[in-house]
Design a protein around this motif. Structure first.
Motif, PDB file in Angstrom:
ATOM      1  N   GLU A  74      32.977 -63.024  23.531  1.00  0.00           N
ATOM      2  CA  GLU A  74      33.011 -61.813  22.713  1.00  0.00           C
ATOM      3  C   GLU A  74      31.748 -61.577  21.904  1.00  0.00           C
ATOM      4  OE1 GLU A  74      36.597 -62.379  20.507  1.00  0.00           O
ATOM      5  OE2 GLU A  74      37.833 -62.286  22.307  1.00  0.00           O
ATOM      6  N   SER A  75      30.857 -62.559  21.812  1.00  0.00           N
ATOM      7  CA  SER A  75      29.627 -62.365  21.052  1.00  0.00           C
ATOM      8  C   SER A  75      28.483 -63.083  21.757  1.00  0.00           C
ATOM      9  CB  SER A  75      29.791 -62.873  19.620  1.00  0.00           C
ATOM     10  OG  SER A  75      30.011 -64.262  19.609  1.00  0.00           O
ATOM     11  N   THR A  76      27.272 -62.750  21.345  1.00  0.00           N
ATOM     12  CA  THR A  76      26.086 -63.349  21.952  1.00  0.00           C
ATOM     13  C   THR A  76      25.273 -64.081  20.901  1.00  0.00           C
ATOM     14  OG1 THR A  76      24.767 -61.358  21.578  1.00  0.00           O
ATOM     15  CG2 THR A  76      25.905 -61.534  23.702  1.00  0.00           C
ATOM     16  N   GLY A  77      24.384 -64.891  21.377  1.00  0.00           N
ATOM     17  CA  GLY A  77      23.444 -65.592  20.519  1.00  0.00           C
ATOM     18  C   GLY A  77      22.192 -65.881  21.325  1.00  0.00           C
ATOM     19  N   TRP A  78      21.207 -66.475  20.692  1.00  0.00           N
ATOM     20  CA  TRP A  78      19.947 -66.798  21.364  1.00  0.00           C
ATOM     21  C   TRP A  78      19.597 -68.256  21.169  1.00  0.00           C
ATOM     22  CZ3 TRP A  78      17.253 -63.440  24.384  1.00  0.00           C
ATOM     23  CH2 TRP A  78      17.620 -62.107  24.317  1.00  0.00           C
ATOM     24  N   PHE A  79      19.088 -68.879  22.222  1.00  0.00           N
ATOM     25  CA  PHE A  79      18.403 -70.165  22.123  1.00  0.00           C
ATOM     26  C   PHE A  79      16.930 -69.803  22.128  1.00  0.00           C
ATOM     27  CE2 PHE A  79      22.187 -71.923  24.528  1.00  0.00           C
ATOM     28  CZ  PHE A  79      22.701 -72.611  23.459  1.00  0.00           C
ATOM     29  N   GLY A  80      16.264 -69.986  21.040  1.00  0.00           N
ATOM     30  CA  GLY A  80      14.863 -69.576  20.952  1.00  0.00           C
ATOM     31  C   GLY A  80      14.759 -68.062  21.049  1.00  0.00           C
ATOM     32  N   THR A  81      13.748 -67.594  21.777  1.00  0.00           N
ATOM     33  CA  THR A  81      13.549 -66.155  21.910  1.00  0.00           C
ATOM     34  C   THR A  81      13.778 -65.627  23.316  1.00  0.00           C
ATOM     35  OG1 THR A  81      11.184 -66.500  22.304  1.00  0.00           O
ATOM     36  CG2 THR A  81      11.875 -66.079  20.017  1.00  0.00           C
ATOM     37  N   ASN A  82      14.109 -66.521  24.257  1.00  0.00           N
ATOM     38  CA  ASN A  82      14.249 -66.024  25.628  1.00  0.00           C
ATOM     39  C   ASN A  82      15.503 -66.478  26.361  1.00  0.00           C
ATOM     40  OD1 ASN A  82      13.457 -68.646  25.941  1.00  0.00           O
ATOM     41  ND2 ASN A  82      11.917 -68.246  27.488  1.00  0.00           N
ATOM     42  N   VAL A  83      16.444 -67.102  25.679  1.00  0.00           N
ATOM     43  CA  VAL A  83      17.685 -67.491  26.337  1.00  0.00           C
ATOM     44  C   VAL A  83      18.854 -66.849  25.597  1.00  0.00           C
ATOM     45  CG1 VAL A  83      19.210 -69.392  27.026  1.00  0.00           C
ATOM     46  CG2 VAL A  83      16.730 -69.681  27.151  1.00  0.00           C
ATOM     47  N   LEU A  84      19.435 -65.855  26.240  1.00  0.00           N
ATOM     48  CA  LEU A  84      20.616 -65.191  25.705  1.00  0.00           C
ATOM     49  C   LEU A  84      21.839 -65.965  26.152  1.00  0.00           C
ATOM     50  CD1 LEU A  84      22.039 -62.691  24.413  1.00  0.00           C
ATOM     51  CD2 LEU A  84      21.963 -61.655  26.693  1.00  0.00           C
ATOM     52  N   TRP A  85      22.754 -66.223  25.239  1.00  0.00           N
ATOM     53  CA  TRP A  85      23.982 -66.911  25.629  1.00  0.00           C
ATOM     54  C   TRP A  85      25.181 -66.160  25.082  1.00  0.00           C
ATOM     55  CZ3 TRP A  85      27.192 -69.384  21.977  1.00  0.00           C
ATOM     56  CH2 TRP A  85      26.663 -69.532  20.702  1.00  0.00           C
ATOM     57  N   LEU A  86      26.264 -66.284  25.809  1.00  0.00           N
ATOM     58  CA  LEU A  86      27.538 -65.698  25.405  1.00  0.00           C
ATOM     59  C   LEU A  86      28.366 -66.789  24.770  1.00  0.00           C
ATOM     60  CD1 LEU A  86      28.228 -63.667  28.650  1.00  0.00           C
ATOM     61  CD2 LEU A  86      27.454 -62.764  26.459  1.00  0.00           C
ATOM     62  N   ALA A  87      28.882 -66.528  23.588  1.00  0.00           N
ATOM     63  CA  ALA A  87      29.654 -67.530  22.864  1.00  0.00           C
ATOM     64  C   ALA A  87      31.078 -67.599  23.406  1.00  0.00           C
ATOM     65  CB  ALA A  87      29.672 -67.191  21.377  1.00  0.00           C
ATOM     66  N   PRO A  88      31.470 -68.740  23.975  1.00  0.00           N
ATOM     67  CA  PRO A  88      32.823 -68.855  24.511  1.00  0.00           C
ATOM     68  C   PRO A  88      33.857 -69.059  23.410  1.00  0.00           C
ATOM     69  CG  PRO A  88      31.649 -70.910  24.837  1.00  0.00           C
ATOM     70  CD  PRO A  88      30.679 -69.950  24.215  1.00  0.00           C
ATOM     71  N   ASN A  89      35.022 -68.510  23.648  1.00  0.00           N
ATOM     72  CA  ASN A  89      36.150 -68.689  22.730  1.00  0.00           C
ATOM     73  C   ASN A  89      37.374 -69.041  23.563  1.00  0.00           C
ATOM     74  OD1 ASN A  89      37.805 -68.686  20.513  1.00  0.00           O
ATOM     75  ND2 ASN A  89      38.091 -66.484  20.511  1.00  0.00           N
ATOM     76  N   PRO A  90      37.907 -70.223  23.448  1.00  0.00           N
ATOM     77  CA  PRO A  90      37.519 -71.281  22.514  1.00  0.00           C
ATOM     78  C   PRO A  90      36.336 -72.081  23.067  1.00  0.00           C
ATOM     79  CG  PRO A  90      39.451 -71.987  23.723  1.00  0.00           C
ATOM     80  CD  PRO A  90      39.138 -70.578  24.182  1.00  0.00           C
ATOM     81  N   ALA A  91      35.437 -72.445  22.188  1.00  0.00           N
ATOM     82  CA  ALA A  91      34.264 -73.219  22.583  1.00  0.00           C
ATOM     83  C   ALA A  91      34.627 -74.667  22.895  1.00  0.00           C
ATOM     84  CB  ALA A  91      33.203 -73.168  21.488  1.00  0.00           C
ATOM     85  N   ALA A  92      35.672 -75.168  22.265  1.00  0.00           N
ATOM     86  CA  ALA A  92      36.037 -76.584  22.414  1.00  0.00           C
ATOM     87  C   ALA A  92      36.346 -76.965  23.855  1.00  0.00           C
ATOM     88  CB  ALA A  92      37.220 -76.916  21.511  1.00  0.00           C
ATOM     89  N   VAL A  93      36.873 -76.042  24.644  1.00  0.00           N
ATOM     90  CA  VAL A  93      37.210 -76.396  26.026  1.00  0.00           C
ATOM     91  C   VAL A  93      35.950 -76.668  26.840  1.00  0.00           C
ATOM     92  CG1 VAL A  93      39.471 -75.291  26.056  1.00  0.00           C
ATOM     93  CG2 VAL A  93      37.460 -73.967  26.703  1.00  0.00           C
ATOM     94  N   PHE A  94      34.899 -75.898  26.586  1.00  0.00           N
ATOM     95  CA  PHE A  94      33.637 -76.177  27.270  1.00  0.00           C
ATOM     96  C   PHE A  94      33.022 -77.461  26.736  1.00  0.00           C
ATOM     97  CE2 PHE A  94      34.060 -71.694  28.339  1.00  0.00           C
ATOM     98  CZ  PHE A  94      33.758 -71.734  29.689  1.00  0.00           C
ATOM     99  N   GLY A  95      33.182 -77.713  25.447  1.00  0.00           N
ATOM    100  CA  GLY A  95      32.717 -78.970  24.871  1.00  0.00           C
ATOM    101  C   GLY A  95      33.396 -80.162  25.529  1.00  0.00           C
ATOM    102  N   ALA A  96      34.693 -80.046  25.774  1.00  0.00           N
ATOM    103  CA  ALA A  96      35.432 -81.127  26.440  1.00  0.00           C
ATOM    104  C   ALA A  96      34.923 -81.332  27.865  1.00  0.00           C
ATOM    105  CB  ALA A  96      36.923 -80.817  26.442  1.00  0.00           C
ATOM    106  N   LEU A  97      34.631 -80.241  28.547  1.00  0.00           N
ATOM    107  CA  LEU A  97      34.108 -80.324  29.910  1.00  0.00           C
ATOM    108  C   LEU A  97      32.731 -80.986  29.904  1.00  0.00           C
ATOM    109  CD1 LEU A  97      34.623 -79.576  32.858  1.00  0.00           C
ATOM    110  CD2 LEU A  97      33.651 -77.324  32.366  1.00  0.00           C
ATOM    111  N   ILE A  98      31.877 -80.578  28.979  1.00  0.00           N
ATOM    112  CA  ILE A  98      30.539 -81.163  28.872  1.00  0.00           C
ATOM    113  C   ILE A  98      30.633 -82.655  28.547  1.00  0.00           C
ATOM    114  CG2 ILE A  98      28.427 -81.162  27.463  1.00  0.00           C
ATOM    115  CD1 ILE A  98      28.880 -78.028  27.300  1.00  0.00           C
TER     116      ILE A  98
END
Length: 110
Positions: A74-98
């Motif tokens: 539902e929202s975006t963010g940036w890593f530095g100035t050239n990597v756009l990322w989409l914020a996952p909700n819930p983020a914890a599930v991707f954290g568990a996968l990682i």
């Protein structure tokens, strides 16, 4: 090293492609190679020539420890100035996968 082939473990997000295609075409080199909108789980992983049935089996075992899930972006963010990322909700599930996959990283025994 530019041109060095590497592998990555990603979760593709085809539903996001339409929303991010223009930005990815401009900013994301991987889009030019046909890699779809995704969440990166592990990168860099290992040279593609080293990916074999044993590696795939170890990854499948690690991934299977994380229950199936749904997520929204539902929202975006940036890593530095050239990597756009989409914020996952819930983020914890991707954290568990990682975390599950990182425990079987190429730096450790597959």
């Amino acid at each position: 090293m530019k041109g060095l082939m590497q592998s990555a473990l990603i979760v593709t997000i085809p539903e996001a492609e339409e929303a991010v295609a223009v930005t990815r075409a401009r900013l994301d080199d991987s889009a030019a190679f046909g890699i779809p909108a995704h969440v990166t789980v592990l990168f860099p992983s290992m040279p593609p020539s080293e990916v074999n049935a044993r590696v795939i089996g170890a990854l499948a075992a690690a991934i299977s420890t994380v229950p199936r899930f749904n997520a929204t972006f539902e929202s975006t963010g940036w890593f530095g100035t050239n990597v756009l990322w989409l914020a996952p909700n819930p983020a914890a599930v991707f954290g568990a996968l990682i975390t599950a996959v990182a425990g079987r990283s190429p730096r450790r025994s597959w």
